[in-house]
Write a protein that holds these residues in place. Structure first.
Motif, PDB file in Angstrom:
ATOM      1  N   SER A  16       0.823  -1.214   0.000  1.00  0.00           N
ATOM      2  CA  SER A  16       0.000   0.000   0.000  1.00  0.00           C
ATOM      3  C   SER A  16       0.852   1.257   0.000  1.00  0.00           C
ATOM      4  O   SER A  16       0.456   2.282  -0.562  1.00  0.00           O
ATOM      5  CB  SER A  16      -0.900   0.018   1.238  1.00  0.00           C
ATOM      6  OG  SER A  16      -0.115   0.002   2.417  1.00  0.00           O
ATOM      7  N   MET A  28       8.675  -6.862   6.411  1.00  0.00           N
ATOM      8  CA  MET A  28       7.554  -6.616   7.322  1.00  0.00           C
ATOM      9  C   MET A  28       7.740  -5.433   8.258  1.00  0.00           C
ATOM     10  O   MET A  28       7.136  -4.404   8.077  1.00  0.00           O
ATOM     11  CB  MET A  28       7.299  -7.891   8.132  1.00  0.00           C
ATOM     12  CG  MET A  28       7.052  -9.116   7.255  1.00  0.00           C
ATOM     13  SD  MET A  28       6.889 -10.643   8.170  1.00  0.00           S
ATOM     14  CE  MET A  28       8.516 -10.871   8.828  1.00  0.00           C
ATOM     15  N   CYS A  46       8.868   1.933   5.201  1.00  0.00           N
ATOM     16  CA  CYS A  46       9.425   0.830   5.994  1.00  0.00           C
ATOM     17  C   CYS A  46      10.742   1.260   6.634  1.00  0.00           C
ATOM     18  O   CYS A  46      11.190   0.642   7.600  1.00  0.00           O
ATOM     19  CB  CYS A  46       9.610  -0.410   5.147  1.00  0.00           C
ATOM     20  SG  CYS A  46      10.151  -0.049   3.486  1.00  0.00           S
ATOM     21  N   GLY A  68     -10.027  -8.650   0.470  1.00  0.00           N
ATOM     22  CA  GLY A  68      -9.887  -9.435   1.699  1.00  0.00           C
ATOM     23  C   GLY A  68      -8.754 -10.430   1.528  1.00  0.00           C
ATOM     24  O   GLY A  68      -7.984 -10.327   0.584  1.00  0.00           O
ATOM     25  N   TYR A  69      -8.672 -11.395   2.424  1.00  0.00           N
ATOM     26  CA  TYR A  69      -7.502 -12.284   2.435  1.00  0.00           C
ATOM     27  C   TYR A  69      -7.624 -13.510   1.538  1.00  0.00           C
ATOM     28  O   TYR A  69      -6.648 -14.210   1.311  1.00  0.00           O
ATOM     29  CB  TYR A  69      -7.255 -12.784   3.864  1.00  0.00           C
ATOM     30  CG  TYR A  69      -6.880 -11.705   4.842  1.00  0.00           C
ATOM     31  CD1 TYR A  69      -6.495 -10.442   4.412  1.00  0.00           C
ATOM     32  CD2 TYR A  69      -6.892 -11.968   6.206  1.00  0.00           C
ATOM     33  CE1 TYR A  69      -6.150  -9.456   5.315  1.00  0.00           C
ATOM     34  CE2 TYR A  69      -6.538 -10.993   7.124  1.00  0.00           C
ATOM     35  CZ  TYR A  69      -6.172  -9.730   6.675  1.00  0.00           C
ATOM     36  OH  TYR A  69      -5.819  -8.776   7.577  1.00  0.00           O
ATOM     37  N   HIS A  81      -3.097  -4.519  -4.376  1.00  0.00           N
ATOM     38  CA  HIS A  81      -3.500  -3.988  -3.065  1.00  0.00           C
ATOM     39  C   HIS A  81      -4.799  -3.203  -3.234  1.00  0.00           C
ATOM     40  O   HIS A  81      -4.884  -2.333  -4.114  1.00  0.00           O
ATOM     41  CB  HIS A  81      -2.414  -3.098  -2.476  1.00  0.00           C
ATOM     42  CG  HIS A  81      -2.601  -2.917  -0.999  1.00  0.00           C
ATOM     43  ND1 HIS A  81      -3.667  -2.209  -0.478  1.00  0.00           N
ATOM     44  CD2 HIS A  81      -1.920  -3.392   0.064  1.00  0.00           C
ATOM     45  CE1 HIS A  81      -3.610  -2.251   0.848  1.00  0.00           C
ATOM     46  NE2 HIS A  81      -2.553  -2.972   1.208  1.00  0.00           N
ATOM     47  N   ASN A 129      -4.982   2.606  12.688  1.00  0.00           N
ATOM     48  CA  ASN A 129      -3.904   1.894  13.403  1.00  0.00           C
ATOM     49  C   ASN A 129      -2.923   2.872  14.026  1.00  0.00           C
ATOM     50  O   ASN A 129      -2.447   2.685  15.140  1.00  0.00           O
ATOM     51  CB  ASN A 129      -3.106   0.997  12.439  1.00  0.00           C
ATOM     52  CG  ASN A 129      -3.845  -0.270  12.086  1.00  0.00           C
ATOM     53  OD1 ASN A 129      -4.835  -0.608  12.741  1.00  0.00           O
ATOM     54  ND2 ASN A 129      -3.386  -0.959  11.059  1.00  0.00           N
ATOM     55  N   SER A 137       2.502  -5.454   6.605  1.00  0.00           N
ATOM     56  CA  SER A 137       2.534  -5.577   8.068  1.00  0.00           C
ATOM     57  C   SER A 137       3.202  -6.875   8.511  1.00  0.00           C
ATOM     58  O   SER A 137       3.267  -7.854   7.753  1.00  0.00           O
ATOM     59  CB  SER A 137       1.106  -5.564   8.610  1.00  0.00           C
ATOM     60  OG  SER A 137       0.413  -6.696   8.137  1.00  0.00           O
ATOM     61  N   PHE A 150       6.235 -10.214  -0.629  1.00  0.00           N
ATOM     62  CA  PHE A 150       5.251  -9.447   0.137  1.00  0.00           C
ATOM     63  C   PHE A 150       5.943  -8.266   0.806  1.00  0.00           C
ATOM     64  O   PHE A 150       7.055  -8.405   1.335  1.00  0.00           O
ATOM     65  CB  PHE A 150       4.641 -10.378   1.208  1.00  0.00           C
ATOM     66  CG  PHE A 150       3.795  -9.661   2.243  1.00  0.00           C
ATOM     67  CD1 PHE A 150       2.414  -9.569   2.079  1.00  0.00           C
ATOM     68  CD2 PHE A 150       4.368  -9.091   3.377  1.00  0.00           C
ATOM     69  CE1 PHE A 150       1.635  -8.903   3.031  1.00  0.00           C
ATOM     70  CE2 PHE A 150       3.598  -8.431   4.320  1.00  0.00           C
ATOM     71  CZ  PHE A 150       2.225  -8.344   4.149  1.00  0.00           C
ATOM     72  N   LYS A 200      -1.246  -9.997  -6.661  1.00  0.00           N
ATOM     73  CA  LYS A 200      -2.471  -9.751  -5.872  1.00  0.00           C
ATOM     74  C   LYS A 200      -2.450  -8.239  -5.639  1.00  0.00           C
ATOM     75  O   LYS A 200      -1.621  -7.729  -4.881  1.00  0.00           O
ATOM     76  CB  LYS A 200      -2.407 -10.560  -4.581  1.00  0.00           C
ATOM     77  CG  LYS A 200      -3.113  -9.966  -3.368  1.00  0.00           C
ATOM     78  CD  LYS A 200      -4.616  -9.980  -3.466  1.00  0.00           C
ATOM     79  CE  LYS A 200      -5.248  -9.506  -2.165  1.00  0.00           C
ATOM     80  NZ  LYS A 200      -5.030  -8.089  -1.867  1.00  0.00           N
TER      81      LYS A 200
HETATM   82  P1  NAP Z   1      -1.134  -5.498   5.228  1.00  0.00           P
HETATM   83  O1  NAP Z   1      -2.286  -5.565   6.152  1.00  0.00           O
HETATM   84  O2  NAP Z   1       0.072  -6.233   5.615  1.00  0.00           O
HETATM   85  O3  NAP Z   1      -1.657  -6.009   3.812  1.00  0.00           O
HETATM   86  C1  NAP Z   1      -0.779  -6.140   2.687  1.00  0.00           C
HETATM   87  C2  NAP Z   1      -1.408  -7.090   1.679  1.00  0.00           C
HETATM   88  O4  NAP Z   1      -1.401  -8.411   2.214  1.00  0.00           O
HETATM   89  C3  NAP Z   1      -2.838  -6.784   1.340  1.00  0.00           C
HETATM   90  O5  NAP Z   1      -3.063  -7.122  -0.024  1.00  0.00           O
HETATM   91  C4  NAP Z   1      -3.617  -7.702   2.248  1.00  0.00           C
HETATM   92  O6  NAP Z   1      -4.850  -8.083   1.720  1.00  0.00           O
HETATM   93  C5  NAP Z   1      -2.711  -8.915   2.315  1.00  0.00           C
HETATM   94  N1  NAP Z   1      -2.830  -9.621   3.598  1.00  0.00           N
HETATM   95  C6  NAP Z   1      -2.589  -9.116   4.826  1.00  0.00           C
HETATM   96  N2  NAP Z   1      -2.746 -10.061   5.774  1.00  0.00           N
HETATM   97  C7  NAP Z   1      -3.094 -11.187   5.121  1.00  0.00           C
HETATM   98  C8  NAP Z   1      -3.403 -12.500   5.534  1.00  0.00           C
HETATM   99  N3  NAP Z   1      -3.362 -12.862   6.818  1.00  0.00           N
HETATM  100  N4  NAP Z   1      -3.747 -13.400   4.587  1.00  0.00           N
HETATM  101  C9  NAP Z   1      -3.788 -13.046   3.286  1.00  0.00           C
HETATM  102  N5  NAP Z   1      -3.495 -11.826   2.823  1.00  0.00           N
HETATM  103  C10 NAP Z   1      -3.158 -10.900   3.716  1.00  0.00           C
HETATM  104  O7  NAP Z   1      -0.692  -4.007   4.955  1.00  0.00           O
HETATM  105  P2  NAP Z   1      -1.555  -2.708   4.638  1.00  0.00           P
HETATM  106  O8  NAP Z   1      -2.967  -3.059   4.333  1.00  0.00           O
HETATM  107  O9  NAP Z   1      -0.836  -2.026   3.553  1.00  0.00           O
HETATM  108  O10 NAP Z   1      -1.443  -1.831   5.950  1.00  0.00           O
HETATM  109  C11 NAP Z   1      -1.808  -2.298   7.212  1.00  0.00           C
HETATM  110  C12 NAP Z   1      -0.663  -2.110   8.191  1.00  0.00           C
HETATM  111  O11 NAP Z   1       0.524  -2.715   7.678  1.00  0.00           O
HETATM  112  C13 NAP Z   1      -0.245  -0.668   8.429  1.00  0.00           C
HETATM  113  O12 NAP Z   1      -1.024  -0.031   9.389  1.00  0.00           O
HETATM  114  C14 NAP Z   1       1.194  -0.816   8.827  1.00  0.00           C
HETATM  115  O13 NAP Z   1       1.301  -1.051  10.200  1.00  0.00           O
HETATM  116  C15 NAP Z   1       1.685  -2.025   8.103  1.00  0.00           C
HETATM  117  N6  NAP Z   1       2.533  -1.734   6.933  1.00  0.00           N
HETATM  118  C16 NAP Z   1       3.873  -1.784   7.099  1.00  0.00           C
HETATM  119  C17 NAP Z   1       4.702  -1.517   6.026  1.00  0.00           C
HETATM  120  C18 NAP Z   1       6.179  -1.585   6.174  1.00  0.00           C
HETATM  121  O14 NAP Z   1       6.863  -1.292   5.215  1.00  0.00           O
HETATM  122  N7  NAP Z   1       6.719  -1.963   7.322  1.00  0.00           N
HETATM  123  C19 NAP Z   1       4.176  -1.198   4.772  1.00  0.00           C
HETATM  124  C20 NAP Z   1       2.783  -1.158   4.621  1.00  0.00           C
HETATM  125  C21 NAP Z   1       1.987  -1.451   5.722  1.00  0.00           C
HETATM  126  P3  NAP Z   1      -6.142  -7.141   1.775  1.00  0.00           P
HETATM  127  O15 NAP Z   1      -5.681  -5.735   1.929  1.00  0.00           O
HETATM  128  O16 NAP Z   1      -6.830  -7.426   0.495  1.00  0.00           O
HETATM  129  O17 NAP Z   1      -6.920  -7.526   2.947  1.00  0.00           O
END
Ligand code: NAP
Length: 528
Positions: free
Chosen positions: A158, A266, A302, A221-222, A186, A343, A242, A239, A184
Motif C-alpha cells: 500500500s 515486514m 518501511c 480481503g484475504y 493492493h 492503526n 505488516s 510481500f 495480488k
Molecule cells: P497489510 O495488512 O500487511 O496487507 C498487505 C497485503 O497483504 C494486502 O493485499 C492484504 O490483503 C494482504 N494480507 C494481509 N494479511 C493477510 C493474511 N493474513 N492473509 C492473506 N493476505 C493478507 O498491509 P496494509 O494493508 O498495507 O497496511 C496495514 C498495516 O501494515 C499498516 O497499518 C502498517 O502497520 C503495516 N505496513 C507496514 C509496512 C512496512 O513497510 N513496514 C508497509 C505497509 C503497511 P487485503 O488488503 O486485500 O486484505
C-alpha cells in the motif's frame, strides 16, 4: 484508458464474480470509480494454469527480448501520463510531487533490471571443465548457473503504489529472472493497479511474450492471497506490508505439502544512534534531518526511524528540544487508508498511555480525514530496557527518543534489538567511533544496511543496495528486496554434468556468445 475493474488472467480480462469493492479517497473517505471484482477460484486457476503452461517458454526467452519487454513496460508507464498520477493521488492521498518522483524511481528500477538482463553476467555462470586424466578419479565437466524458480505471487504494497506495487521491484525482478508473475493487487489503489497492469500486459503482447507471463487479481480481503500462496503452481511469494500479514502468509506457505519460499518484508523501526561528540557539535542539524525522515510521507515508509538513542538527559543534551521544535513546525498529512490512519492513532495512544513515556512534542491537530499528526515522545533507557514492546513498529510519523544513562546501556540496548532493515550512527570525526568501536559491529548483526551520518529514508535503487535484514524485518535475511540482487530471490542454481555442448544454454557454452563474466576453473573471465 477506461478502467473496467476486471482481472488480468494473462491476456484475458475477466470479472465474472459479482462480489466487488470500490476505491476510497482517503482525503474524503468517499468511494469513487468503477467496481473492482473480487477474484473467484475459477479465475485464480485460469491465471495459474496459464503461468504454469508458459513457464518453460518464458524462461527461455532471450536476454535481448526480455530486456526489450522490460523497457517497453517502462515506456508505457510514462505514456500513461497524467491519468496515472491523478488516479494514484486520489486513491492514496499522496501529493503530485511524491507520485511523480515515485514513477521516475519505478521506471529507473525497471530500466536497471533491463540492463542487468541484457548484460547477462547475473546468472553466475560457473564452469569446471573435465579433467579425464585426473587420478585417482577423472573430473567430470560441471557447469552451473542460476535459473528461474517458477510462477511467483507478488502482493502489492500500500505504501509505495508504484515502486513496490504492480510493476514494483518484486514483479520486475521476478520477470527479469524469467518467472511468470501473478500480482495480488493492493485494494488501497485498484485503479492505479489496473493502469499499470495494462502497461505490463500490453508490453508483453507487443514484445511477443507468452500469454500468462503476467496476471493480476483483485480482492479486498484475504481469500485470494491465501489461495494463491497455497496453490500448487506457485513457487515463491513476495510481500511488503505488516508483520501480521507477512508472517501469516509465511506460515501458510510452510503448511503446503511442498513448502515454498516467502520473501516478506515486514516490520522495522530503523534505530538511530546519536553519539556524544556529534551531539555537542551538530545536534540542531541532526534533529532537523531526523525529524524530516520521521515526517516524510506521513511516516509511511518501511525505513521510517522509530527509535532515536542518545546518552544524557533532556537537561544536558539539546537533541530532544531540537527534535521537538522540528516536530512542532511539521504538519499533519493524509494517510494511505482509513485502516492505516486508525492503526496509527491507536498505536500512538497506546504508547503515550505508558507511564514511562513522556510526550515530547506533537504538531498542530489534524483537521482533515485520515490525517496523522507527527508525534515525538521520550523514554529513559532503563524503562526501554524493561519493556520489549517499546521497540514495536508504529507505522506513521511517530518516533520514540531514548535517553541512555551510559555508553554501556546504549551498547546493551543495541545488542538487545531485534532484526531491522537499517540502523544509523551519527558520529563526529573519529573520536566518537574510537569511543564506540563495538557499536558498528553490533549493529551489523542486526541490520541489512548500516548508515553513517545519514537518515534511513531514501532507499537508493542500485546494484549494491541491501533492503533486507534479520527477522522480523524480513523472513529471509540472505536476500534484498531492492536493487539488482533482489533477482536472486526468484532463481535457483542448477548444475549440468557432462552435458552435450549442443544442449547447453548460451551462458554456459565454450564460445561465450553473450560475452558474460564467468568463473572458469576458478578464474573470472569474460572470454570464451
Ligand atoms: P497489510 O495488512 O500487511 O496487507 C498487505 C497485503 O497483504 C494486502 O493485499 C492484504 O490483503 C494482504 N494480507 C494481509 N494479511 C493477510 C493474511 N493474513 N492473509 C492473506 N493476505 C493478507 O498491509 P496494509 O494493508 O498495507 O497496511 C496495514 C498495516 O501494515 C499498516 O497499518 C502498517 O502497520 C503495516 N505496513 C507496514 C509496512 C512496512 O513497510 N513496514 C508497509 C505497509 C503497511 P487485503 O488488503 O486485500 O486484505
Amino acid at each position: 484508458m477506461n478502467l473496467t475493474g476486471q482481472h488480468f488472467l494473462g491476456f484475458e480480462r475477466s470479472g465474472e464474480n459479482p462480489e466487488y469493492f470500490t476505491a476510497i479517497n482517503p482525503a474524503t473517505n468517499e468511494a469513487f470509480g468503477v467496481k473492482y471484482h473480487v477474484a473467484g477460484q475459477n479465475e485464480i486457476n485460469r491465471a495459474l494454469v496459464k503461468a504454469e503452461e508458459i513457464f518453460t517458454g518464458y524462461s527461455e526467452v532471450t536476454a535481448k527480448q526480455k530486456a526489450s519487454f522490460l523497457n517497453l513496460i517502462a515506456d508505457l508507464i510514462l505514456e500513461a501520463g497524467d491519468q496515472l498520477i491523478e488516479i494514484c493521488m486520489a486513491e492514496t492521498g499522496l501529493a503530485n510531487g511524491r507520485i511523480t518522483g515515485e514513477r521516475a524511481r519505478t521506471i529507473n528500477q525497471i530500466r536497471l533490471f533491463a540492463g542487468l538482463v541484457l548484460e547477462g553476467s547475473w546468472v553466475e555462470a560457473t564452469i569446471d571443465t573435465a579433467i579425464p586424466e585426473r587420478q585417482p578419479a577423472p573430473r567430470p565437466d560441471i557447469r552451473s548457473m542460476l535459473i528461474p524458480i517458477g510462477p511467483v505471487v507478488v502482493f502489492g504494497a500500500s505504501n509505495f503504489p508504484l515502486a513496490f506495487s504492480v510493476a514494483g521491484g518484486d514483479t520486475i525482478s521476478a520477470l527479469a529472472g524469467g518467472n511468470p508473475v501473478i500480482v495480488k493487487a493492493h485494494p488501497a489503489h485498484p485503479g492505479t493497479s489496473e493502469i499499470i497492469a495494462n502497461c505490463i500486459s500490453e508490453a508483453a503482447k507487443r514484445s511477443g511474450m507468452p500469454d500468462g507471463t503476467f496476471s493480476m487479481l483483485y480482492d479486498s480481503g484475504y481469500n485470494t492471497g491465501r489461495l494463491l500462496v497455497v496453490h500448487p503452481q506457485i513457487r515463491a511469494v513476495a510481500f511488503t506490508g505488516s508483520f501480521a500479514g507477512g508472517k501469516a502468509l509465511y506460515d501458510l506457505a510452510q503448511t503446503r505439502p511442498d513448502p515454498i519460499p516467502v520473501f516478506a518484508e515486514m516490520s522495522s523501526v530503523n534505530p538511530i544512534f546519536v553519539l556524544p561528540e556529534a551531539l555537542k557539535t551538530s545536534a540542531g542539524s541532526i534533529a532537523k534531518a531526523i525529524a524530516g525522515s520521521v515526517t516524510l510521507g506521513a511516516g509511511q515508509f518501511c525505513t521510517n526511524p522509530g527509535l532515536v538513542f542518545f546518552i544524557g538527559d533532556e537537561n544536558t543534551v539539546k537533541l530532544p528540544e531540537f527534535l521537538g521544535e522540528e516536530i512542532r513546525k511539521s504538519i499533519p498529512q493524509t494517510m494511505l487508508t482509513p485502516g492505516i490512519a486508525g492503526n496509527y492513532h491507536k498505536d500512538v495512544s497506546h504508547a503515550l498511555a505508558d507511564k514511562n513515556i513522556n510526550l515530547l512534542m506533537e504538531s498542530a491537530e489534524a483537521s482533515g480525514q485520515n490525517q496523522a499528526k507527527p508525534v515525538i515522545a521520550l523514554v529513559s533507557g532503563a524503562a526501554f530496557e524493561q519493556n520489549k514492546n517499546l521497540s514495536s513498529e508504529v507505522f506513521g510519523p511517530f518516533s520514540l527518543v531514548v535517553s541512555c544513562d551510559s555508553k554501556d546501556q546504549m551498547l546493551r540496548i543495541a545488542r538487545s534489538l531485534h532484526g531491522q532493515l537499517t540502523a544509523s550512527i551519527f558520529h563526529d570525526a573519529d573520536k566518537d567511533l574510537d569511543d564506540f568501536t563495538l557499536l558498528p559491529g553490533i549493529l551489523k548483526t542486526k541490520v541489512g544496511r548500516l548508515i553513517f551520518n545519514g537518515i534511513p529514508t531514501g532507499v537508493e535503487v542500485c546494484h549494491a543496495m541491501i533492503h533486507g535484514g534479520p527477522f522480523p524485518a524480513t523472513t529471509d535475511s540472505r536476500f534484498t528486496s531492492v536493487g539488482t540482487s533482489s533477482i536472486k530471490r526468484f532463481v535457483r542454481p542448477v548444475a549440468l554434468q557432462d552435458c552435450a555442448h549442443s544442449l547447453l544454454p548460451p551462458e554456459l557454452r565454450d564460445d561465450n556468445p553473450m560475452g558474460i563474466m564467468r568463473l572458469i576453473n576458478g578464474k573470472r573471465s569474460n572470454q570464451s
